[in-house]
Write an enzyme that holds these catalytic residues in place. Structure first.
Site, PDB file in Angstrom:
ATOM      1  N   ARG A 102       0.881  -1.189   0.000  1.00 51.20           N
ATOM      2  CA  ARG A 102       0.000   0.000   0.000  1.00 51.20           C
ATOM      3  C   ARG A 102       0.906   1.223   0.000  1.00 51.20           C
ATOM      4  O   ARG A 102       1.714   1.403   0.918  1.00 51.20           O
ATOM      5  CB  ARG A 102      -0.914  -0.002   1.226  1.00 51.20           C
ATOM      6  CG  ARG A 102      -1.675   1.292   1.390  1.00 51.20           C
ATOM      7  CD  ARG A 102      -2.785   1.226   2.404  1.00 51.20           C
ATOM      8  NE  ARG A 102      -3.936   0.517   1.883  1.00 51.20           N
ATOM      9  CZ  ARG A 102      -5.189   0.658   2.336  1.00 51.20           C
ATOM     10  NH1 ARG A 102      -5.442   1.486   3.332  1.00 51.20           N
ATOM     11  NH2 ARG A 102      -6.188  -0.018   1.808  1.00 51.20           N
ATOM     12  N   HIS A 129      -7.309   1.110  -6.516  1.00 46.16           N
ATOM     13  CA  HIS A 129      -7.546   0.225  -5.366  1.00 46.16           C
ATOM     14  C   HIS A 129      -8.236  -1.051  -5.884  1.00 46.16           C
ATOM     15  O   HIS A 129      -9.408  -1.301  -5.614  1.00 46.16           O
ATOM     16  CB  HIS A 129      -8.434   0.950  -4.342  1.00 46.16           C
ATOM     17  CG  HIS A 129      -8.446   0.331  -2.983  1.00 46.16           C
ATOM     18  ND1 HIS A 129      -7.699  -0.783  -2.646  1.00 46.16           N
ATOM     19  CD2 HIS A 129      -9.125   0.666  -1.852  1.00 46.16           C
ATOM     20  CE1 HIS A 129      -7.920  -1.087  -1.379  1.00 46.16           C
ATOM     21  NE2 HIS A 129      -8.774  -0.237  -0.874  1.00 46.16           N
ATOM     22  N   GLN A 132     -10.238  -3.601  -3.600  1.00 45.65           N
ATOM     23  CA  GLN A 132     -11.532  -3.091  -3.152  1.00 45.65           C
ATOM     24  C   GLN A 132     -12.624  -3.440  -4.164  1.00 45.65           C
ATOM     25  O   GLN A 132     -13.725  -3.862  -3.807  1.00 45.65           O
ATOM     26  CB  GLN A 132     -11.432  -1.567  -2.987  1.00 45.65           C
ATOM     27  CG  GLN A 132     -12.722  -0.916  -2.554  1.00 45.65           C
ATOM     28  CD  GLN A 132     -13.136  -1.320  -1.157  1.00 45.65           C
ATOM     29  OE1 GLN A 132     -12.364  -1.210  -0.230  1.00 45.65           O
ATOM     30  NE2 GLN A 132     -14.358  -1.802  -1.003  1.00 45.65           N
ATOM     31  N   ASP A 220     -16.985   7.556  -1.475  1.00 49.22           N
ATOM     32  CA  ASP A 220     -15.723   7.403  -0.736  1.00 49.22           C
ATOM     33  C   ASP A 220     -15.439   8.760  -0.097  1.00 49.22           C
ATOM     34  O   ASP A 220     -16.102   9.762  -0.409  1.00 49.22           O
ATOM     35  CB  ASP A 220     -14.616   6.991  -1.731  1.00 49.22           C
ATOM     36  CG  ASP A 220     -13.274   6.724  -1.058  1.00 49.22           C
ATOM     37  OD1 ASP A 220     -13.236   6.562   0.180  1.00 49.22           O
ATOM     38  OD2 ASP A 220     -12.251   6.678  -1.777  1.00 49.22           O
ATOM     39  N   CYS A 260     -16.474   2.165   0.501  1.00 52.39           N
ATOM     40  CA  CYS A 260     -15.303   1.312   0.748  1.00 52.39           C
ATOM     41  C   CYS A 260     -14.835   1.379   2.203  1.00 52.39           C
ATOM     42  O   CYS A 260     -14.164   0.476   2.669  1.00 52.39           O
ATOM     43  CB  CYS A 260     -14.180   1.683  -0.207  1.00 52.39           C
ATOM     44  SG  CYS A 260     -13.687   3.398  -0.086  1.00 52.39           S
ATOM     45  N   ARG A 288     -14.236  -8.275   1.350  1.00 52.94           N
ATOM     46  CA  ARG A 288     -12.806  -8.037   1.118  1.00 52.94           C
ATOM     47  C   ARG A 288     -12.019  -9.316   1.400  1.00 52.94           C
ATOM     48  O   ARG A 288     -11.106  -9.687   0.670  1.00 52.94           O
ATOM     49  CB  ARG A 288     -12.278  -6.912   2.028  1.00 52.94           C
ATOM     50  CG  ARG A 288     -12.853  -5.524   1.784  1.00 52.94           C
ATOM     51  CD  ARG A 288     -12.428  -4.952   0.445  1.00 52.94           C
ATOM     52  NE  ARG A 288     -10.979  -4.967   0.249  1.00 52.94           N
ATOM     53  CZ  ARG A 288     -10.147  -4.014   0.688  1.00 52.94           C
ATOM     54  NH1 ARG A 288     -10.618  -2.960   1.305  1.00 52.94           N
ATOM     55  NH2 ARG A 288      -8.847  -4.076   0.447  1.00 52.94           N
TER      56      ARG A 288
END
Ligand code: CP
Ligand code: NVA
Length: 303
Positions: A102, A129, A132, A220, A260, A288
């Site tokens: 990340r 991402h 996700q 988001d 998310c 996830r």
């Protein structure tokens, strides 16, 4: 699907439509308990940004596959003292079986992928991402039984999550509408890439128009990690893009709401909507883990 073995996932565009559907199918098999795998592989997590869901869901997924997880906190490794990615990548490659990173710059992920032979997974960058989106699509499929022709409206910042939704949506034939304030649109290069895949994408600054009849409402945070200084200034600019009861009222009556997470209640989404029946946010967060179990087992050649 052996063709995924040893591959990297730096962008959702690294998957074909068939591979994406395969991962979603595998994720459902893991979720229902029809499939179980025991391995002795080691996953490294190198996260330069905070994380709750990605860190924990990857860890639990790997433990449940019978493997081990090494949390390579950058602040206690030599990367904090400037050891180059080229060197870190070549060394970690000799110890680990797979590495999730990340970070900020997509180019850094590409450098990891270039210098390490093991699969490198984008666990979030400023650009994308992809992990996700696997969970998001799994959740949409669970609710509608299909992805093709489903209309998803994303309201807010044209950020990493929006980018992966745009490209992923193109891969599975969804209709993706993105409504952002002027100046916060997704990158034109991402939209162009998705349109080349055949994506049906609408980019607009008009939130109401974008929501009309939509089956999935998605949002988001208005300021992503690394943009915290801009957060207060953005609140009035983004206010018309909030997911609230008014937005739900003009969407499809069966619409579901996704986020998310982490969420800022009262900013991009209201408390009421987060907690309403149409919110599938907690299933989305659970997925996830199942989606990443499918990804890990595929990239490691276990399924
Ligand atoms: N959605 C998501 O990636 O959450 P975390 O930042 O907690 O990992
Ligand atoms: N766009 C957000 C997503 C967090 C999961 C960020 O990058 O901070």
């Amino acid at each position: 699907m052996k063709q995924l073995q040893g591959r990297d996932l730096l962008s959702i565009a690294d998957l074909t439509s068939d591979e994406l559907y395969y991962l979603l199918h595998l994720a459902s098999e893991f979720k229902s308990g029809k499939l179980s795998i025991q391995c002795k592989k080691v996953l490294g997590l190198l996260f330069y940004k905070a994380s709750t869901r990605t860190r924990v869901s990857f860890s639990v997924a790997m433990y449940q596959l019978g493997g081990q997880v090494m949390d390579l906190n950058p602040s206690v490794t030599q990367v904090v003292r400037g050891e180059p990615i080229q060197d870190t990548a070549r060394v970690l490659d000799r110890y680990l079986d797979i590495l999730a990173v990340r970070t900020f710059k997509q180019e850094d992920l590409e450098t990891f992928a270039e210098y390490a032979q093991i699969p490198i997974i984008n666990a979030l960058s400023d650009l994308e991402h992809p992990c996700q989106i696997l969970a998001d699509f799994m959740t949409i499929e669970e609710n509608f039984g299909q992805l093709k022709d489903i209309t998803l409206t994303y309201l807010g910042d044209g950020n990493n999550v929006a980018h992966s939704l745009i490209i992923g949506g193109a891969l599975v034939g969804m209709k993706i509408r993105i409504a952002t304030p002027v100046g916060y649109e997704p990158l034109p290069s991402v939209v162009e890439k998705a349109r080349k895949i055949g994506g049906d994408i609408t980019i607009t600054n008009n939130p109401l128009e974008a929501i009309q009849g939509s089956q999935v409402l998605y949002t988001d945070v208005w300021a992503s990690m690394g943009q915290e200084d801009l957060a207060n200034d953005r609140i009035p600019i983004f206010q018309p893009y909030q997911i609230n009861n008014m937005a739900l009222a003009v969407s499809d009556p069966q619409a579901i709401v996704l986020h998310c997470l982490p969420a800022h209640r009262g900013e991009e989404i209201t408390e009421e909507v987060m907690e309403c029946q149409q919110s599938k946010i907690w299933d989305q967060a659970e997925n996830r883990m199942h989606a990443q179990k499918a990804l890990l087992s595929s990239l490691l050649g276990l399924s």
